[in-house]
Write a protein that holds these residues in place. Structure first.
Motif, PDB file in Angstrom:
ATOM      1  N   UNK A 233      52.373  -4.196 -61.145  1.00 36.90           N
ATOM      2  CA  UNK A 233      51.693  -3.277 -62.074  1.00 36.90           C
ATOM      3  C   UNK A 233      52.147  -1.832 -61.925  1.00 36.90           C
ATOM      4  N   UNK A 234      53.070  -1.543 -61.010  1.00 34.92           N
ATOM      5  CA  UNK A 234      53.505  -0.153 -60.840  1.00 34.92           C
ATOM      6  C   UNK A 234      54.855   0.064 -61.507  1.00 34.92           C
ATOM      7  N   UNK A 235      55.036   1.273 -62.001  1.00 36.81           N
ATOM      8  CA  UNK A 235      56.290   1.661 -62.651  1.00 36.81           C
ATOM      9  C   UNK A 235      56.710   3.031 -62.139  1.00 36.81           C
ATOM     10  N   UNK A 236      58.016   3.279 -62.198  1.00 32.38           N
ATOM     11  CA  UNK A 236      58.541   4.532 -61.680  1.00 32.38           C
ATOM     12  C   UNK A 236      58.936   5.435 -62.859  1.00 32.38           C
ATOM     13  N   UNK A 237      57.927   5.848 -63.599  1.00 34.04           N
ATOM     14  CA  UNK A 237      58.150   6.688 -64.771  1.00 34.04           C
ATOM     15  C   UNK A 237      57.141   7.834 -64.768  1.00 34.04           C
ATOM     16  N   UNK A 238      57.181   8.644 -65.836  1.00 31.50           N
ATOM     17  CA  UNK A 238      56.313   9.833 -65.907  1.00 31.50           C
ATOM     18  C   UNK A 238      55.171   9.688 -66.902  1.00 31.50           C
ATOM     19  N   UNK A 239      55.439   9.031 -68.050  1.00 32.04           N
ATOM     20  CA  UNK A 239      54.482   9.034 -69.147  1.00 32.04           C
ATOM     21  C   UNK A 239      53.587   7.799 -69.056  1.00 32.04           C
ATOM     22  N   UNK A 240      52.510   7.929 -68.298  1.00 33.42           N
ATOM     23  CA  UNK A 240      51.591   6.821 -68.146  1.00 33.42           C
ATOM     24  C   UNK A 240      50.444   7.182 -67.220  1.00 33.42           C
ATOM     25  N   UNK A 241      49.481   6.294 -67.132  1.00 39.46           N
ATOM     26  CA  UNK A 241      48.299   6.521 -66.290  1.00 39.46           C
ATOM     27  C   UNK A 241      48.710   6.412 -64.827  1.00 39.46           C
ATOM     28  N   UNK A 242      48.370   7.412 -64.005  1.00 33.68           N
ATOM     29  CA  UNK A 242      48.857   7.428 -62.622  1.00 33.68           C
ATOM     30  C   UNK A 242      48.231   6.353 -61.749  1.00 33.68           C
ATOM     31  N   UNK A 243      48.981   5.950 -60.742  1.00 36.91           N
ATOM     32  CA  UNK A 243      48.429   5.187 -59.622  1.00 36.91           C
ATOM     33  C   UNK A 243      48.041   6.249 -58.597  1.00 36.91           C
ATOM     34  N   UNK A 244      46.771   6.672 -58.576  1.00 40.78           N
ATOM     35  CA  UNK A 244      46.403   7.886 -57.824  1.00 40.78           C
ATOM     36  C   UNK A 244      46.202   7.613 -56.328  1.00 40.78           C
ATOM     37  N   UNK A 245      47.310   7.256 -55.678  1.00 39.32           N
ATOM     38  CA  UNK A 245      47.278   6.929 -54.255  1.00 39.32           C
ATOM     39  C   UNK A 245      47.985   8.001 -53.432  1.00 39.32           C
ATOM     40  N   UNK A 246      47.553   8.091 -52.193  1.00 39.16           N
ATOM     41  CA  UNK A 246      48.240   8.927 -51.204  1.00 39.16           C
ATOM     42  C   UNK A 246      48.622   8.028 -50.040  1.00 39.16           C
ATOM     43  N   UNK A 247      49.930   8.019 -49.703  1.00 39.29           N
ATOM     44  CA  UNK A 247      50.463   7.114 -48.696  1.00 39.29           C
ATOM     45  C   UNK A 247      50.866   7.888 -47.445  1.00 39.29           C
TER      46      UNK A 247
ATOM     47  N   UNK B 127      53.916   8.856 -57.137  1.00 42.12           N
ATOM     48  CA  UNK B 127      54.300   9.267 -58.498  1.00 42.12           C
ATOM     49  C   UNK B 127      54.404   8.060 -59.432  1.00 42.12           C
ATOM     50  N   UNK B 128      54.015   6.890 -58.933  1.00 40.80           N
ATOM     51  CA  UNK B 128      54.036   5.691 -59.779  1.00 40.80           C
ATOM     52  C   UNK B 128      52.980   5.791 -60.879  1.00 40.80           C
ATOM     53  N   UNK B 129      53.231   5.058 -61.949  1.00 51.61           N
ATOM     54  CA  UNK B 129      52.231   4.920 -63.012  1.00 51.61           C
ATOM     55  C   UNK B 129      51.903   3.434 -63.173  1.00 51.61           C
ATOM     56  N   UNK B 130      50.758   3.141 -63.791  1.00 46.39           N
ATOM     57  CA  UNK B 130      50.415   1.768 -64.131  1.00 46.39           C
ATOM     58  C   UNK B 130      51.232   1.336 -65.344  1.00 46.39           C
ATOM     59  N   UNK B 131      51.743   0.125 -65.275  1.00 49.60           N
ATOM     60  CA  UNK B 131      52.568  -0.321 -66.407  1.00 49.60           C
ATOM     61  C   UNK B 131      51.726  -0.432 -67.676  1.00 49.60           C
ATOM     62  N   UNK B 132      52.399  -0.351 -68.825  1.00 48.28           N
ATOM     63  CA  UNK B 132      51.668  -0.229 -70.092  1.00 48.28           C
ATOM     64  C   UNK B 132      50.855  -1.471 -70.433  1.00 48.28           C
ATOM     65  N   UNK B 133      51.199  -2.638 -69.874  1.00 50.72           N
ATOM     66  CA  UNK B 133      50.376  -3.810 -70.143  1.00 50.72           C
ATOM     67  C   UNK B 133      49.016  -3.689 -69.476  1.00 50.72           C
ATOM     68  N   UNK B 134      48.939  -2.904 -68.407  1.00 52.66           N
ATOM     69  CA  UNK B 134      47.621  -2.617 -67.826  1.00 52.66           C
ATOM     70  C   UNK B 134      46.856  -1.704 -68.775  1.00 52.66           C
TER      71      UNK B 134
END
Length: 957
Positions: free
Chosen positions: A484-498, A549-556
């Motif tokens: 479900x993660x993508x390496x792009x800019x235009x999308x809902x963030x995966x708001x994690x801190x690692x 900086x990952x985003x949730x993929x658009x199918x999510x």
């Protein structure tokens, strides 16, 4: 001499402002404008206040590019269903939506503005671009006559929906489905990102097959595995693999054999080869070698043996060993029976290597996101993998390890956006787990695995057509975990801190998710992009953590809309009556059949992840729009059909009727010839409407309607036939079928009405007294038939139905005068069909058809003109005689002849002759009583009575 009387003016000739020509391209925009200005959608909601809800949740089209015919097909079909439910008395909600995030928009922005935009700039430009595209698409959808809440659609990029998606993500985490893992996932070099299973399609690709020899590292152990004391003197041995992905050979780290297969040690001119026993002959032929089998052994005996990388002696970077692991996925169906493993580039390879103890950190992953090997990778650094293939083949050949190579064309996974080949590539990604296993921050574990929940939910779902069930069930049963993660800019963030060292999530992750949702709700995803690590974690923790900086993929995005649209941003639309608090959210999801692996699929998984059930009661799938020969539309073939062009030239009504008249369970063919046939169908229906409206133009049901029991028998029959047809039509609507309705409506207009009932009715409508029972009885039936027919056609011929509704309601004769739209009303409640009456008149119609054929024979021979010039002697068996004679003198009106004589006999026979009577100037019947009234020498006694006397009596027809 007296002036000649104009008897034509004494006829009740029909008149109506409803024009014969539809002139649709000019008239339709006025209706769209009226609907907009009057706020029709809101008024429809008010008209159904408190009624049972029907919710068709819109699968959001992508906010990029102008509409194509597939969009038109999809939206019109949705509109027809919603309108049919509205007319059935439901509060039929339709809130259109758009899918706004994702790669296609990023690609469009990069083409316009270059590839080096900052994240903030990319997001701002993407939002503006999506907004512009939505505005354009919305106007085209409205022009197609689609009614919906266009003033307040949902957009996945609305901050409230973006925030809702983060909250849904948190809930999926809480239920134990989310984990982070290094796994091979589909990777598109053009996207520069991982892809989901949903985003893969298969197409032919040219590749090079290669058989590659891996030299044994311990000849003695290999010989012992085959029960030999040693290999033949002076010979070494090789395990031979076969592959179609030459670019993976440099990253090889293991070999795989099946424990139960029998393997042979074959002595050849090039050394001893290890091959599956059943494939020895094929392999030797492919290699151009002869050989002798020295010994055989089960695969289990080979486990743990080490072999050298084929480039072991070429470069120090390849001085490594490849152990044989035992794996059930290996087969002897093709190749050599031994499979090479590059664990970063194959799911089976990865699973096998990890299961045998290979650590994640030791997995070689030289292919970068852009498709090139890392610059420092030995021999092939910096080369793109597709361009590296011939270089790799040459290196293997020089090393003496290439046994054979052949070019082939085979089916291969491609990116469905870019149509380019993809690869499996290992990357640290976030996954939703399908089966048992640990998740991060689980606190409310689901009762079953996601796969089990989804399979159970499918059993509770209705499918239209039914075969969609098997398709979706098979996909769910066999799908891997969802990346479900993508390496792009235009999308809902995966708001994690690692954590920078351990890679672990921050302990306050669940709290941070709530904080992120609140930030996004106020300022959109852009607001989260601007947030710093220090602002969220504080000065003490910030140095130790990195912000994902990952985003949730658009199918999510689209898959979770039921949660943050129906239960979130548009919840008020469903608050007026009790909503499905325990059951599914929507009554229906409707999309093309490709969405079994797309929106239907992701929505099902998220519905089950959040609520243990599907978010829909039913799934409807339609085929694709194809050209007249059934070919896929493409600009290169020049066979595309532009809905805007069809609408401008023929009218949106023709697009709508094309959709309604075609069986959407398969692909829907369209071209100019097909559209011409649709136009013919439309004209037939419109001509019938013209006749109906004209003949009730002076009828006011409040004053002129005849009670049902006083109606002439043929009028009661016509209403029974209409009731029978309405039952059929509503049954079709109930299961979302339209093409049988169009077919039956077409037959009804041409045969039931045009060729029978209306044909017979003309004499009574035109020649009897304007206010006579005979005429008012006919008008009463026509009024109800018109009312019913308008509603049957309204879901698909919406503009025409509205136009006719306004005409029908002129001068306050119908609720239409006080209501803006036919859709505020409901289906007409017709008196139940009289089966006995239907059976009687069906038999009469059959006899009439036989008589008409004989009359037509005389007409063709020139012996009679119109059927009224004919006199018929009809001999029929006793049963038919009783049936027909029951109509008395009205029988001749049914047969539209001037006279008919019934004779009882043993079998049916028909005798037709030209009438010897004189033609009445007014009614055109041939009669012997012309001039019975000297004041009207050219009229028959019937017309004289209808004009100046008590009027003729009609009972049956």
């Amino acid at each position: 001499m007296t002036d000649k009387v104009d008897y034509r003016s004494t006829l009740n000739l029909p008149d109506s402002p409803f024009p014969m020509r539809g002139d649709l391209p000019k008239r339709e925009p006025a209706w769209v404008k009226t609907w907009n200005e009057e706020g029709l959608y809101k008024k429809l909601r008010d008209a159904r206040h408190g009624a049972p809800l029907f919710v068709l949740h819109d699968g959001p089209p992508y906010a990029n590019g102008k509409l194509h015919i597939g969009h038109a097909l999809n939206k019109v079909l949705k509109d027809m269903i919603v309108k049919s439910k509205q007319l059935a008395g439901f509060d039929a909600q339709y809130i259109p939506g758009w899918d706004c995030h994702g790669l296609p928009i990023e690609n469009a922005i990069e083409k316009l503005h270059g590839r080096n935009l900052s994240r903030d700039d990319m997001q701002a430009k993407s939002r503006a671009f999506a907004t512009e595209q939505i505005d354009q698409q919305r106007e085209d959808f409205k022009r197609l006559g689609v009614l919906g809440d266009w003033e307040r659609p949902y957009k996945t990029m609305n901050p409230a929906n973006e925030a809702g998606e983060i909250r849904a993500f948190k809930r999926v985490i809480e239920r134990g489905f989310v984990y982070r893992g290094l796994k091979p996932v589909y990777w598109c070099f053009d996207c520069g990102s991982s892809l989901a299973e949903f985003e893969i399609e298969y197409a032919d690709k040219k590749s090079d097959t290669l058989d590659v020899a891996f030299e044994t590292d311990d000849a003695g152990k290999l010989a012992a595995a085959f029960g030999l004391s040693a290999l033949p003197a002076g010979q070494t041995a090789f395990a031979v693999i076969w592959t179609t992905t030459a670019w993976t050979i440099p990253a090889n780290q293991a070999l795989n054999a099946h424990p139960e297969l029998s393997y042979a040690l074959v002595q050849t001119e090039k050394g001893c080869l290890v091959l599956a026993e059943t494939l020895v002959d094929k392999c030797l032929e492919r290699f151009g070698l002869t050989g002798t089998v020295l010994a055989t052994a089960k695969g289990e005996k080979l486990g743990g043996l080490n072999f050298r990388h084929p480039l072991y002696d070429v470069d120090a970077g390849y001085k490594r060993l490849s152990p044989i692991y035992l794996a059930d996925y290996v087969s002897d169906g093709d190749g050599t029976g031994i499979v090479h493993s590059a664990p970063a580039y194959g799911v089976d390879d990865f699973n096998s290597c990890v299961a045998n103890g290979l650590k994640y950190d030791d997995i070689l992953n030289p292919v970068q996101g852009n498709g090139a090997y890392a610059p420092d990778f030995p021999l092939f650094g910096g080369l793109h993998i597709w361009k590296a293939v011939p270089v790799i083949l040459d290196a293997l050949k020089v090393a003496g390890r290439l046994m054979a190579t052949v070019g082939i064309t085979h089916s291969y996974p491609h990116c469905w956006r870019h149509k380019t080949p993809v690869i499996y590539r290992a990357a640290a990604q976030w996954f939703i787990r399908m089966d048992e296993g640990p998740g991060v921050f689980t606190k409310d574990k689901a009762p079953k695995t996601l796969r089990q929940l989804a399979l159970d939910a499918i059993e509770q779902t209705s499918f239209y057509p039914e075969n969609g069930k098997t398709r979706l069930r098979d996909m769910i049963a066999n799908r891997p975990d969802w990346c479900i993660s993508r390496q792009r800019s235009w999308g809902v963030p995966v708001p994690f801190f690692l954590h920078k060292d351990s890679g672990e999530l921050h302990p306050r992750t669940m709290e941070i998710l709530d904080q992120a949702a609140d930030i996004v709700e106020k300022g959109g995803i852009e607001a989260w992009s601007r947030v710093t690590v220090e602002e969220i974690l504080g000065a003490a923790d910030a140095p130790s953590y990195t912000k994902s900086t990952d985003i949730l993929e658009v199918w999510f995005d689209s898959g979770s809309t039921f949660q943050h649209v129906l239960r979130g941003s548009h919840k008020d639309a469903y608050d007026r009556v009790p909503f499905h608090t325990e059951g599914p959210e929507a009554d229906l999801y409707l999309e093309g059949h490709d969405q079994h692996r797309g929106w239907f699929h992701s929505s099902l998984l998220l519905g089950c992840a959040l609520y243990d059930r599907a978010p829909y009661k039913g799934l409807l799938t339609h085929g694709f729009a194809t050209d007249g020969q059934g070919r896929k539309m493409s600009k290169s073939l020049g066979n595309t059909v532009d809905p805007q062009t069809v609408t401008t030239k023929l009218g949106a009504e023709i697009v709508r009727l094309w959709v309604a008249s075609t069986d959407y369970s398969g692909d829907l063919n369209i071209d100019d010839k097909i559209l011409a046939r649709v136009v013919d169908t439309y004209r037939r229906v419109r001509n019938t409407l013209k006749f109906l409206l004209a003949n009730v133009s002076d009828f006011d049901p409040a004053k002129d309607a005849v009670p049902f029991e006083q109606l002439l028998e043929i009028d009661r029959y016509a209403l029974s036939r209409a009731a029978q047809l309405q039952t059929d039509i509503l049954a079709h609507f109930n299961v979302y079928e339209f093409h049988p309705v169009v077919s039956k409506l077409q037959v009804y207009c041409s045969e039931d009405l045009g060729a029978f009932y209306l044909d017979i009715l003309k004499d009574r409508l035109y020649t009897t007294g304007a206010n006579s029972l005979a005429r008012r009885s006919a008008q009463t039936a026509l009024w109800q038939i018109t009312q019913a027919m308008l509603r049957w056609m309204a879901p698909f011929l919406s503009f025409t139905a509205e136009e006719a509704w306004a005409v029908l309601g002129a001068e306050g004769k119908t609720p239409a005068a006080t209501k803006l739209s036919i859709f505020m009303d409901g289906y007409v409640k017709l008196t139940a069909a009289d089966e006995a009456l239907l059976a009687k008149w069906d038999r009469i119609r059959a006899v009439r058809e036989a008589v008409n054929k004989d009359i037509e024979t005389l007409r063709t021979a020139g012996q009679v003109g119109a059927s009224l010039q004919a006199e018929v002697t009809l001999t029929v068996p006793p049963e038919e005689f009783t049936l027909l004679s029951s109509l008395g003198d009205d029988l001749k009106f049914v047969f539209i002849t001037s006279a008919i004589t019934l004779v009882a006999g043993s079998a049916q026979s028909i005798s037709v002759a030209a009438s010897n009577g004189t033609k009445c100037e007014r009614c055109w019947h041939y009669r012997s009583d012309i001039g019975v009234d000297a004041a009207h020498p050219t009229l028959c006694g019937r017309c004289t009575s209808n004009l100046y006397g008590a009027g003729e009596t009609r009972t049956f027809a």
